[in-house]
Design a protein around this motif. Sequence first.
Motif, PDB file in Angstrom:
ATOM      1  N   TYR A  38       0.868  -1.194   0.000  1.00 41.59           N
ATOM      2  CA  TYR A  38       0.000   0.000   0.000  1.00 41.59           C
ATOM      3  C   TYR A  38       0.898   1.235   0.000  1.00 41.59           C
ATOM      4  N   VAL A  39       0.914   1.968  -1.121  1.00 43.94           N
ATOM      5  CA  VAL A  39       1.919   3.028  -1.269  1.00 43.94           C
ATOM      6  C   VAL A  39       1.329   4.398  -1.594  1.00 43.94           C
ATOM      7  N   THR A  40       0.024   4.490  -1.854  1.00 47.52           N
ATOM      8  CA  THR A  40      -0.543   5.778  -2.283  1.00 47.52           C
ATOM      9  C   THR A  40      -1.131   6.555  -1.100  1.00 47.52           C
ATOM     10  N   SER A  41      -1.405   7.838  -1.337  1.00 45.25           N
ATOM     11  CA  SER A  41      -1.990   8.674  -0.281  1.00 45.25           C
ATOM     12  C   SER A  41      -3.417   8.208   0.051  1.00 45.25           C
ATOM     13  N   ARG A  42      -4.119   7.625  -0.931  1.00 39.17           N
ATOM     14  CA  ARG A  42      -5.478   7.115  -0.656  1.00 39.17           C
ATOM     15  C   ARG A  42      -5.417   5.957   0.334  1.00 39.17           C
ATOM     16  N   HIS A  43      -4.460   5.055   0.132  1.00 42.49           N
ATOM     17  CA  HIS A  43      -4.276   3.936   1.076  1.00 42.49           C
ATOM     18  C   HIS A  43      -3.984   4.470   2.479  1.00 42.49           C
ATOM     19  N   LEU A  44      -3.105   5.466   2.541  1.00 42.31           N
ATOM     20  CA  LEU A  44      -2.705   6.041   3.837  1.00 42.31           C
ATOM     21  C   LEU A  44      -3.890   6.705   4.522  1.00 42.31           C
ATOM     22  N   ASN A  45      -4.656   7.459   3.756  1.00 40.75           N
ATOM     23  CA  ASN A  45      -5.841   8.150   4.290  1.00 40.75           C
ATOM     24  C   ASN A  45      -6.844   7.142   4.866  1.00 40.75           C
ATOM     25  N   ASP A  46      -7.129   6.071   4.103  1.00 36.10           N
ATOM     26  CA  ASP A  46      -8.100   5.052   4.554  1.00 36.10           C
ATOM     27  C   ASP A  46      -7.622   4.368   5.831  1.00 36.10           C
ATOM     28  N   ARG A  47      -6.307   4.078   5.881  1.00 35.78           N
ATOM     29  CA  ARG A  47      -5.762   3.369   7.058  1.00 35.78           C
ATOM     30  C   ARG A  47      -5.836   4.241   8.309  1.00 35.78           C
ATOM     31  N   LEU A  48      -5.522   5.532   8.173  1.00 39.68           N
ATOM     32  CA  LEU A  48      -5.560   6.430   9.336  1.00 39.68           C
ATOM     33  C   LEU A  48      -6.995   6.652   9.813  1.00 39.68           C
ATOM     34  N   LYS A  49      -7.944   6.719   8.865  1.00 39.02           N
ATOM     35  CA  LYS A  49      -9.369   6.867   9.258  1.00 39.02           C
ATOM     36  C   LYS A  49      -9.830   5.640  10.047  1.00 39.02           C
ATOM     37  N   LYS A  50      -9.378   4.471   9.604  1.00 41.34           N
ATOM     38  CA  LYS A  50      -9.738   3.216  10.289  1.00 41.34           C
ATOM     39  C   LYS A  50      -9.151   3.201  11.704  1.00 41.34           C
ATOM     40  N   GLU A  51      -7.912   3.693  11.847  1.00 39.39           N
ATOM     41  CA  GLU A  51      -7.233   3.686  13.157  1.00 39.39           C
ATOM     42  C   GLU A  51      -7.935   4.598  14.157  1.00 39.39           C
ATOM     43  N   VAL A  52      -8.414   5.760  13.679  1.00 33.61           N
ATOM     44  CA  VAL A  52      -9.052   6.733  14.574  1.00 33.61           C
ATOM     45  C   VAL A  52     -10.319   6.144  15.210  1.00 33.61           C
ATOM     46  N   MET A  53     -10.967   5.216  14.509  1.00 36.21           N
ATOM     47  CA  MET A  53     -12.202   4.615  15.048  1.00 36.21           C
ATOM     48  C   MET A  53     -11.941   3.857  16.350  1.00 36.21           C
ATOM     49  N   THR A  54     -10.798   3.181  16.450  1.00 35.41           N
ATOM     50  CA  THR A  54     -10.546   2.350  17.636  1.00 35.41           C
ATOM     51  C   THR A  54      -9.540   2.971  18.588  1.00 35.41           C
ATOM     52  N   ASN A  55      -8.705   3.889  18.090  1.00 38.37           N
ATOM     53  CA  ASN A  55      -7.656   4.473  18.914  1.00 38.37           C
ATOM     54  C   ASN A  55      -8.144   5.836  19.408  1.00 38.37           C
ATOM     55  N   VAL A  56      -8.784   5.850  20.577  1.00 37.52           N
ATOM     56  CA  VAL A  56      -9.533   7.047  20.994  1.00 37.52           C
ATOM     57  C   VAL A  56      -8.658   8.264  21.263  1.00 37.52           C
ATOM     58  N   SER A  57      -7.375   8.067  21.602  1.00 31.59           N
ATOM     59  CA  SER A  57      -6.549   9.237  21.930  1.00 31.59           C
ATOM     60  C   SER A  57      -5.726   9.716  20.730  1.00 31.59           C
ATOM     61  N   LEU A  58      -6.054   9.205  19.518  1.00 29.26           N
ATOM     62  CA  LEU A  58      -5.331   9.608  18.301  1.00 29.26           C
ATOM     63  C   LEU A  58      -6.187  10.594  17.505  1.00 29.26           C
ATOM     64  N   LYS A  59      -5.548  11.604  16.917  1.00 28.86           N
ATOM     65  CA  LYS A  59      -6.270  12.559  16.066  1.00 28.86           C
ATOM     66  C   LYS A  59      -5.554  12.680  14.734  1.00 28.86           C
ATOM     67  N   VAL A  60      -6.322  12.748  13.641  1.00 28.71           N
ATOM     68  CA  VAL A  60      -5.737  12.865  12.300  1.00 28.71           C
ATOM     69  C   VAL A  60      -6.334  14.084  11.613  1.00 28.71           C
ATOM     70  N   GLU A  61      -5.450  14.883  11.012  1.00 32.58           N
ATOM     71  CA  GLU A  61      -5.890  16.108  10.341  1.00 32.58           C
ATOM     72  C   GLU A  61      -5.242  16.107   8.961  1.00 32.58           C
ATOM     73  N   GLU A  62      -6.018  16.342   7.912  1.00 36.54           N
ATOM     74  CA  GLU A  62      -5.474  16.350   6.548  1.00 36.54           C
ATOM     75  C   GLU A  62      -4.954  17.749   6.245  1.00 36.54           C
ATOM     76  N   ILE A  63      -3.631  17.898   6.088  1.00 35.34           N
ATOM     77  CA  ILE A  63      -3.050  19.213   5.787  1.00 35.34           C
ATOM     78  C   ILE A  63      -3.163  19.464   4.277  1.00 35.34           C
ATOM     79  N   ARG A  64      -2.730  18.469   3.506  1.00 41.54           N
ATOM     80  CA  ARG A  64      -2.877  18.488   2.045  1.00 41.54           C
ATOM     81  C   ARG A  64      -3.326  17.092   1.639  1.00 41.54           C
ATOM     82  N   PRO A  65      -3.765  16.897   0.382  1.00 39.48           N
ATOM     83  CA  PRO A  65      -4.238  15.554   0.003  1.00 39.48           C
ATOM     84  C   PRO A  65      -3.216  14.437   0.255  1.00 39.48           C
TER      85      PRO A  65
END
Length: 593
Positions: free
Chosen positions: A323-350
């Motif tokens: 998994y090497v693209t920004s779309r893969h990375l975005n999907d993985r971080l969104k999935k992590e935020v669901m279960t990792n309550v003390s993590l926050k993700v903010e999209e600075i650029r695409p």
Amino acid sequence: MEYRNIAIIAHVDHGKTTLVDGLLKQTVQLGHGEVIEERAMDSNQLEKERGITILAKNTAVMYKGVKINIVDTPGHADFGGEVERVLGMVDGCLLLVDAAEGPMPQTRFVLRKALELGLRPIVVINKIDRQDARPEEVVNLTFDLMAELGATDEQLDFPILYSISREGKAYRELENPKDDFSDLFDMVLEHCPAPAVDIAAPFQMLVTNLDYSEYLGRIVIGRVQRGKVKKGEFVNLMHKDGTMTKTRVSQPFTHLAMKRLEVDEVSAGDIVALAGIEDAQIGETVADLADPEALPIITVDEPTVSMVFQPNTSPFAGKEGKYVTSRHLNDRLKKEVMTNVSLKVEEIRPDEFKVSGRGELHLSILLETMRREGYEVQVGAPQVITRDIDGVMCEPVEHLVIDVPDQFSSTVIGVLSSRKGQMVNMEPQGSRVRVEFKIPSRALFGFRTQFLSMTQGEGIMSHIFDGYFPWAGELKTRQNGSLVSMENGPSFAYSIFKLQDRGTFFLDAGTEVYIGMIVGENAREGDMNVNICKNKKLTNVRSAGNDEALTLIPPKRLTLEDALEYIGEDELVEITPQNIRLRKKILNPSMRK
């Protein structure tokens, strides 16, 4: 059925997971060929490797006809969100304190959270077989800590047990040792209140954990606050934004030892798992269809450290990962935020994401997990998250406790003082010294490796977030520059041998490198461009003794945490399933000047 719900809380390495192993071994009727492994609750691969608990997990045992639900929690400060999330599920807690070390920074943190929720702790003084154990003194220190944290009179009147978790023993009096945990179980039944249940009321449950099954989809875990729910029954999932979704419980489960048991109905007071409730997130409420009522959403402390995650852009990008693209990375971080309550993700650029967490370890565990799943990612240096309080820029400050042999104490205190640390307490303990500091969080980036070198591996350090204080000013934690490759190709022993006195290398001869890749640490300040892809020129004339065997100093191997601690503002860590490389943000040497 009668229930008791307890959490086991303690500082890291004080014996929580070992205690759970002992409780399971003494109560579970094992079938033929079944065994309870050591650290049975640490089911995650990373937990087994590192010997630490990362995720809070629950189990249950039967004792005298009462079902005792037990929640094992992490001890590291970086996973404090896991502790905060699960304490709402329980009515009591076992506070484990090491008989020699006494209350440590994380003990203070978890105890404060438990006392705020009104839980009455049972204090377990563990490892009383240690040579330097001081149980009576540790009980007094624990009492002082509770009083300092504002415990009520009932909470201060805590029962005490002495235990050796590894040997499966716990008893009420030091003079009267026992060979099992019967005293501990009896004390839980006596002092931990049974949950107040109303089975006739409309169903209500707060989602405090999520799991996933290939057959059943998402599974939500939590404690049933009131009412009951049957298999196949329709319920309302109440989202954080106030909207509701009608959904169906396809299969309720209850827990016993390491197993999840299918049942037809679950009721108030028990910690259960429900399958079939898709799209649920931690902190949402599963409620009765006819009379839905939301429970308060879980709140956890804010993150203190952030890093910028990007897809890998080095010349070696895409060669090792799945998994090497920004779309893969975005999907993985969104999935992590669901279960990792003390993590926050903010999209600075695409293709750039700011990921904020509780500390370096919190973020490095996420990176290590992603790497093993096949992701390629590059990250910048960790940054502390500052706040503006009354017009003053403030930064996170840690309460640091170090325990070092006498002969190293002055060196360590000197280094911490140069990193803007303020000593608040110093206590000699035999041949060792325990020193407490208030120190900016950013001053600890890169300190652990240096600390272990200074104390020859004998030092113990632990720290916990202590609050926001005014910015302490400029801080230089790294003295040396980097050795940066100025050529592409394989590295040669000949050129590494010639450059050994210029610094320490991070790689072996024969490793593929690219322009702008960091290959070592310079012995001086400032970066140095080096060519390690140059081999010895061959001639047709040879004389005896011309080709001596090249003796290379073994390279310094950097772990993921070491790499994150090492890099500077203009550097990145490139993380792939097979390698961890360091690189400059700008690869071209002429553009870096």
